[in-house]
Design a protein around this motif. Sequence first.
Motif, PDB file in Angstrom:
ATOM      1  N   ALA A 231       0.838  -1.199   0.000  1.00 50.85           N
ATOM      2  CA  ALA A 231       0.000   0.000   0.000  1.00 50.85           C
ATOM      3  C   ALA A 231       0.874   1.251   0.000  1.00 50.85           C
ATOM      4  CB  ALA A 231      -0.924   0.000   1.210  1.00 50.85           C
ATOM      5  N   SER A 232       0.347   2.317  -0.568  1.00 50.31           N
ATOM      6  CA  SER A 232       1.056   3.589  -0.603  1.00 50.31           C
ATOM      7  C   SER A 232       0.048   4.675  -0.934  1.00 50.31           C
ATOM      8  CB  SER A 232       2.164   3.543  -1.665  1.00 50.31           C
ATOM      9  OG  SER A 232       2.851   4.761  -1.729  1.00 50.31           O
ATOM     10  N   LYS A 233       0.404   5.889  -0.632  1.00 52.42           N
ATOM     11  CA  LYS A 233      -0.328   7.093  -0.990  1.00 52.42           C
ATOM     12  C   LYS A 233      -1.651   7.232  -0.252  1.00 52.42           C
ATOM     13  CE  LYS A 233      -2.085   9.911  -4.789  1.00 52.42           C
ATOM     14  NZ  LYS A 233      -2.380   9.998  -6.224  1.00 52.42           N
ATOM     15  N   VAL A 234      -2.630   6.338  -0.492  1.00 53.52           N
ATOM     16  CA  VAL A 234      -3.955   6.463   0.133  1.00 53.52           C
ATOM     17  C   VAL A 234      -4.442   5.099   0.639  1.00 53.52           C
ATOM     18  CG1 VAL A 234      -4.752   8.583  -0.991  1.00 53.52           C
ATOM     19  CG2 VAL A 234      -4.937   6.411  -2.212  1.00 53.52           C
ATOM     20  N   PRO A 235      -3.751   4.483   1.601  1.00 50.49           N
ATOM     21  CA  PRO A 235      -4.138   3.133   2.039  1.00 50.49           C
ATOM     22  C   PRO A 235      -5.555   3.049   2.611  1.00 50.49           C
ATOM     23  CG  PRO A 235      -1.907   3.633   2.759  1.00 50.49           C
ATOM     24  CD  PRO A 235      -2.474   4.905   2.213  1.00 50.49           C
ATOM     25  N   PHE A 236      -5.987   4.048   3.354  1.00 52.97           N
ATOM     26  CA  PHE A 236      -7.320   3.977   3.956  1.00 52.97           C
ATOM     27  C   PHE A 236      -8.404   4.023   2.887  1.00 52.97           C
ATOM     28  CE2 PHE A 236      -4.847   4.914   7.662  1.00 52.97           C
ATOM     29  CZ  PHE A 236      -5.562   4.395   8.730  1.00 52.97           C
ATOM     30  N   ILE A 241     -12.293   0.833  -0.632  1.00 50.52           N
ATOM     31  CA  ILE A 241     -12.690   0.328  -1.952  1.00 50.52           C
ATOM     32  C   ILE A 241     -12.641  -1.193  -1.976  1.00 50.52           C
ATOM     33  CG2 ILE A 241     -12.040   0.237  -4.389  1.00 50.52           C
ATOM     34  CD1 ILE A 241     -10.978   3.125  -4.063  1.00 50.52           C
ATOM     35  N   LEU A 242     -11.537  -1.767  -1.479  1.00 46.68           N
ATOM     36  CA  LEU A 242     -11.361  -3.221  -1.515  1.00 46.68           C
ATOM     37  C   LEU A 242     -12.416  -3.926  -0.669  1.00 46.68           C
ATOM     38  CD1 LEU A 242      -9.687  -5.672  -2.399  1.00 46.68           C
ATOM     39  CD2 LEU A 242      -8.200  -5.267  -0.417  1.00 46.68           C
ATOM     40  N   PHE A 270      -5.789   3.130  -6.539  1.00 50.47           N
ATOM     41  CA  PHE A 270      -6.371   1.793  -6.651  1.00 50.47           C
ATOM     42  C   PHE A 270      -6.426   1.396  -8.126  1.00 50.47           C
ATOM     43  CE2 PHE A 270      -9.167  -1.776  -6.459  1.00 50.47           C
ATOM     44  CZ  PHE A 270      -9.074  -2.263  -5.153  1.00 50.47           C
ATOM     45  N   TYR A 271      -5.814   0.256  -8.431  1.00 56.33           N
ATOM     46  CA  TYR A 271      -5.781  -0.295  -9.788  1.00 56.33           C
ATOM     47  C   TYR A 271      -6.433  -1.678  -9.786  1.00 56.33           C
ATOM     48  CZ  TYR A 271      -2.344   3.340 -10.962  1.00 56.33           C
ATOM     49  OH  TYR A 271      -1.711   4.533 -11.198  1.00 56.33           O
ATOM     50  N   PRO A 272      -6.690  -2.257 -10.955  1.00 54.12           N
ATOM     51  CA  PRO A 272      -7.299  -3.598 -10.984  1.00 54.12           C
ATOM     52  C   PRO A 272      -6.536  -4.626 -10.158  1.00 54.12           C
ATOM     53  CG  PRO A 272      -7.392  -2.629 -13.173  1.00 54.12           C
ATOM     54  CD  PRO A 272      -6.598  -1.670 -12.321  1.00 54.12           C
ATOM     55  N   GLU A 273      -5.207  -4.558 -10.175  1.00 50.02           N
ATOM     56  CA  GLU A 273      -4.408  -5.536  -9.449  1.00 50.02           C
ATOM     57  C   GLU A 273      -4.614  -5.455  -7.937  1.00 50.02           C
ATOM     58  OE1 GLU A 273      -2.676  -4.386 -13.331  1.00 50.02           O
ATOM     59  OE2 GLU A 273      -3.219  -3.247 -11.534  1.00 50.02           O
ATOM     60  N   ASP A 274      -5.040  -4.288  -7.443  1.00 53.48           N
ATOM     61  CA  ASP A 274      -5.274  -4.128  -6.010  1.00 53.48           C
ATOM     62  C   ASP A 274      -6.502  -4.902  -5.550  1.00 53.48           C
ATOM     63  OD1 ASP A 274      -3.120  -2.261  -5.223  1.00 53.48           O
ATOM     64  OD2 ASP A 274      -4.061  -0.980  -6.710  1.00 53.48           O
ATOM     65  N   PHE A 275      -7.334  -5.292  -6.477  1.00 52.17           N
ATOM     66  CA  PHE A 275      -8.416  -6.256  -6.199  1.00 52.17           C
ATOM     67  C   PHE A 275      -7.984  -7.666  -6.574  1.00 52.17           C
ATOM     68  CE2 PHE A 275     -11.664  -8.966  -8.023  1.00 52.17           C
ATOM     69  CZ  PHE A 275     -12.582  -9.069  -6.972  1.00 52.17           C
ATOM     70  N   LEU A 276      -7.388  -7.829  -7.724  1.00 55.83           N
ATOM     71  CA  LEU A 276      -7.149  -9.170  -8.269  1.00 55.83           C
ATOM     72  C   LEU A 276      -6.202  -9.997  -7.402  1.00 55.83           C
ATOM     73  CD1 LEU A 276      -6.839  -8.223 -12.056  1.00 55.83           C
ATOM     74  CD2 LEU A 276      -8.754  -9.394 -10.940  1.00 55.83           C
ATOM     75  N   TYR A 335     -10.911   4.761 -19.336  1.00 52.27           N
ATOM     76  CA  TYR A 335     -11.820   4.736 -18.186  1.00 52.27           C
ATOM     77  C   TYR A 335     -11.508   5.920 -17.275  1.00 52.27           C
ATOM     78  CZ  TYR A 335     -12.487  -0.217 -19.447  1.00 52.27           C
ATOM     79  OH  TYR A 335     -12.763  -1.386 -20.107  1.00 52.27           O
ATOM     80  N   LEU A 336     -12.449   6.198 -16.396  1.00 52.58           N
ATOM     81  CA  LEU A 336     -12.212   7.139 -15.307  1.00 52.58           C
ATOM     82  C   LEU A 336     -12.058   6.330 -14.026  1.00 52.58           C
ATOM     83  CD1 LEU A 336     -14.789   9.891 -16.236  1.00 52.58           C
ATOM     84  CD2 LEU A 336     -12.304  10.140 -16.212  1.00 52.58           C
ATOM     85  N   ARG A 337     -10.896   6.438 -13.387  1.00 52.74           N
ATOM     86  CA  ARG A 337     -10.695   5.694 -12.149  1.00 52.74           C
ATOM     87  C   ARG A 337     -10.062   6.604 -11.089  1.00 52.74           C
ATOM     88  NH1 ARG A 337      -6.424   1.441 -14.917  1.00 52.74           N
ATOM     89  NH2 ARG A 337      -4.598   2.812 -15.029  1.00 52.74           N
ATOM     90  N   THR A 338     -10.463   6.440  -9.908  1.00 52.93           N
ATOM     91  CA  THR A 338     -10.034   7.105  -8.661  1.00 52.93           C
ATOM     92  C   THR A 338      -9.894   8.617  -8.787  1.00 52.93           C
ATOM     93  OG1 THR A 338      -7.655   6.643  -8.968  1.00 52.93           O
ATOM     94  CG2 THR A 338      -8.964   5.012  -7.780  1.00 52.93           C
ATOM     95  N   ASN A 339      -8.813   9.109  -9.396  1.00 47.02           N
ATOM     96  CA  ASN A 339      -8.566  10.552  -9.426  1.00 47.02           C
ATOM     97  C   ASN A 339      -8.429  11.093 -10.846  1.00 47.02           C
ATOM     98  OD1 ASN A 339      -6.112   9.536 -10.207  1.00 47.02           O
ATOM     99  ND2 ASN A 339      -4.936  10.368  -8.506  1.00 47.02           N
ATOM    100  N   GLY A 340      -9.068  10.432 -11.799  1.00 42.06           N
ATOM    101  CA  GLY A 340      -8.893  10.782 -13.203  1.00 42.06           C
ATOM    102  C   GLY A 340      -9.435  12.129 -13.607  1.00 42.06           C
ATOM    103  N   ILE A 341     -10.301  12.727 -12.792  1.00 38.99           N
ATOM    104  CA  ILE A 341     -10.856  14.043 -13.111  1.00 38.99           C
ATOM    105  C   ILE A 341      -9.972  15.163 -12.562  1.00 38.99           C
ATOM    106  CG2 ILE A 341     -12.791  15.603 -12.577  1.00 38.99           C
ATOM    107  CD1 ILE A 341     -13.495  13.718 -14.759  1.00 38.99           C
ATOM    108  N   ALA A 342      -9.182  14.883 -11.523  1.00 37.54           N
ATOM    109  CA  ALA A 342      -8.431  15.928 -10.827  1.00 37.54           C
ATOM    110  C   ALA A 342      -7.561  16.779 -11.752  1.00 37.54           C
ATOM    111  CB  ALA A 342      -7.601  15.316  -9.702  1.00 37.54           C
TER     112      ALA A 342
END
Length: 793
Positions: A231-236, A241-242, A270-276, A335-342
């Motif tokens: 984990a890094s950056k935003v673990p909580f 999400i997980l 958070f990326y796909p691998e963080d679930f997979l 796709y739009l994921r987590t912070n893609g709009i920032a």
Amino acid sequence: MNDLTALDTPLSVSSPAIGQGIDRVEDPRLLRGLGAFVDDLQLPHMLHAVILRSSVAHGRLRGLDVSAARAMPGVRAVFTGADVLAHCGGRVPVIPMRLDPLPELEPFEQPVIAHDTVRHVGEPLAVIVADSAALAEDALEGIEVDIESRSVVVEGGLDAPDTVRLFEAAASNCAVRLRAVRGDAQAAFANAPYVRRERFHVHRHAALPMETRGVLAHRDVDSGRLVVFGASKVPFANRRILAAQLDIPEAAIDLIEGDTGGSFGARGEFYPEDFLIPFAALRCERPVKWIEDRREHLIACNHARETECELELACARDGTVLGLRGRLAADVGAYLRTNGIAPSRNVIQLASGPYRIPDIDLELAVMLTNKTPVGTYRGPGRFETDFFRERMFDLAAADLGLDRVEFRRRNLLTSSEMPWQLATLLPYNSDSATDSGDYRETLERCLREFDWTRKSALNGRVIDGRHHGIALSCYIEGGGSGPREGARLVLETDGRVSVYTGSSSNGQGLETVFTQIAADALELPVSAIRGVFHGSTSGVDEGFGTYSSRSVVMGGSAIVTVAKIFRERILTAAAETLDCLVDDLANVGGDRIVARSGRTLSLAALAQARVAHGGISADGSFSSARRTYSYGAHAAHIAVDARTGHIDVLDYVAVEDVGRIINPRTLHGQTIGAIVQGLGGVFLEQLAYDDQGQLLTGSLADYLLPTADAFPNIRAIALEHHPSPNNPLGAKGAGEGGIIPVAGVIANALAAAFAPLAVAPHELPLSPSRVWHLIAQARDTQARAKVVADAPH
């Protein structure tokens, strides 16, 4: 009030720790090879995972035959979208927006694994788990993939065709339109005596941290908890999400942060691998590790920056800026994921930068294409918008016959105008305002340090076959994002204090500066701080992580807040132990508490005496919805070889005011590193795609990076003249400012070097081939103009 000069001030017990350039406390461990990065971790019976990724940019996934792969020796499992559907209640979880969510964005969120459609090269199709990574890689070759290709969308600019849909149910490939508004731009332009319109483009590139991503997950036998390392950056936020994706309580998951080899906004989302990988570990009932290789990183980790604009600037004849308006398009990938709009929101909301621009109307289209999705990268949106604005300013100053420096002086905000309200972001109705500062101060200091007056004589001159140019650029850096950050302080039995924080360490020296903050807040020497334990969800009850230059502002302020409670508890416990009143404790400092009676008590003895009572600790948080704004000015002197297009940076000066400097050494490293990253983005780095959505720069042989000797002439000066009123430290976020103005100052220096030729760098990168092309194009245009002028009439 300091600048960055006294780097070797000795630290004494009695002197404040804040403001001193102490060595990084992390470095002895890291330099001796004792760091604990995710790939260093080994667990008994651990398996290894690799990801099968789509080699097609856009298509319908008709089938996957994994039978041969499953039968290969050493392969323990192969998971596809069908397996995820079966174990997740008939749904494939998606990655939600962590920042800037809107209901209309939900259809464009990324599934954790493709199950019917693929939308970019690199999208996960299957997970292979085996006894070793090599065996898992071999098994990739045994999977047969059937994808029906569809037309590919690779253009996401202002004039992009909208005939092929990435999402069939969507009306277009524009996910949403954002708008930034201040004042009445229509009226400002209607009455303006001068208006300039230009187009600019910033290319796609990426953060590229030294350490690639990695995940190690297992269910702890003793506690039954799911433990996820890496984990890094935003673990909580990632734990939240997980937990929702796996449908288990947050409290049943621990995300553990170890050492991290950089993030720069990309690693740790958070990326796909963080679930997979956790999914695979739970299914296999064994620890599973996945480590990303560099090609995977380039096609799967967040990209950044690709934005096009058409802007109009309105000015009075004396150079007073009246208004800014225009249309923009950001290519955000598949796709739009987590912070893609920032990044998109920052491009338009912070377009005015440090300047007094009363009337603004900017609209940005968030465009979907068959490329890797984007996210934040150091100075997201601000790097791009500063390039646009600073190029416009030089062009406008030239048109109006004004000096570039005077044009900026006239429009920079002063301390009497603070706080200055920035544009309102729609549809979020989000407002922000600058906090403190006099933006002319850093400009004037930069001009003096750079020796602008003397070097101006070199502008446009050809010396030894090289064309010389100088330029300057000003900026603001928004940081300190809320809403809260948590901290916990524990008195250990050796008398030292352990600091736990919800902020994350991404390699930026967090352990060092938090040690300094804690020492001063507790009136203890630095040696009394046992350690700073960061990021992990097991350390504090609530944390928000490290992004938007918030660690010192929010995490540091949380330590200051909790330290007050902690000291009160120490005094109360000491009074009970010494059988006196708290008011009788006449002296508190160092490692010893002294009562008026003369009795003394060491912190170690106090901690040992309180073990039976649960020890002494305190936790809490700091809350703020008001951002901080550091600011500064950069100047550059370049020399350009017109025969090759190669640019040398002969001198580069950066001056910034960060409110309050915690550690001048770590700040200096942040600033120099950020500038080098910016120069890499300007000259070298590019994520180039062909018309079929295939990445052409998918290795470090093609995606070029600056080396240690590439830019030796960089000077950085930090000031602390204007502390922020928005936090108890007076600090401002300062980890990103160095990168923000780089593109604008270099592009303007190139234009200045060839001013007689009217070389106009309107897009990045400024690679030698592109620079050569710009020069050749300008010469050709000039030659054709001369032929027309000389022709008989």
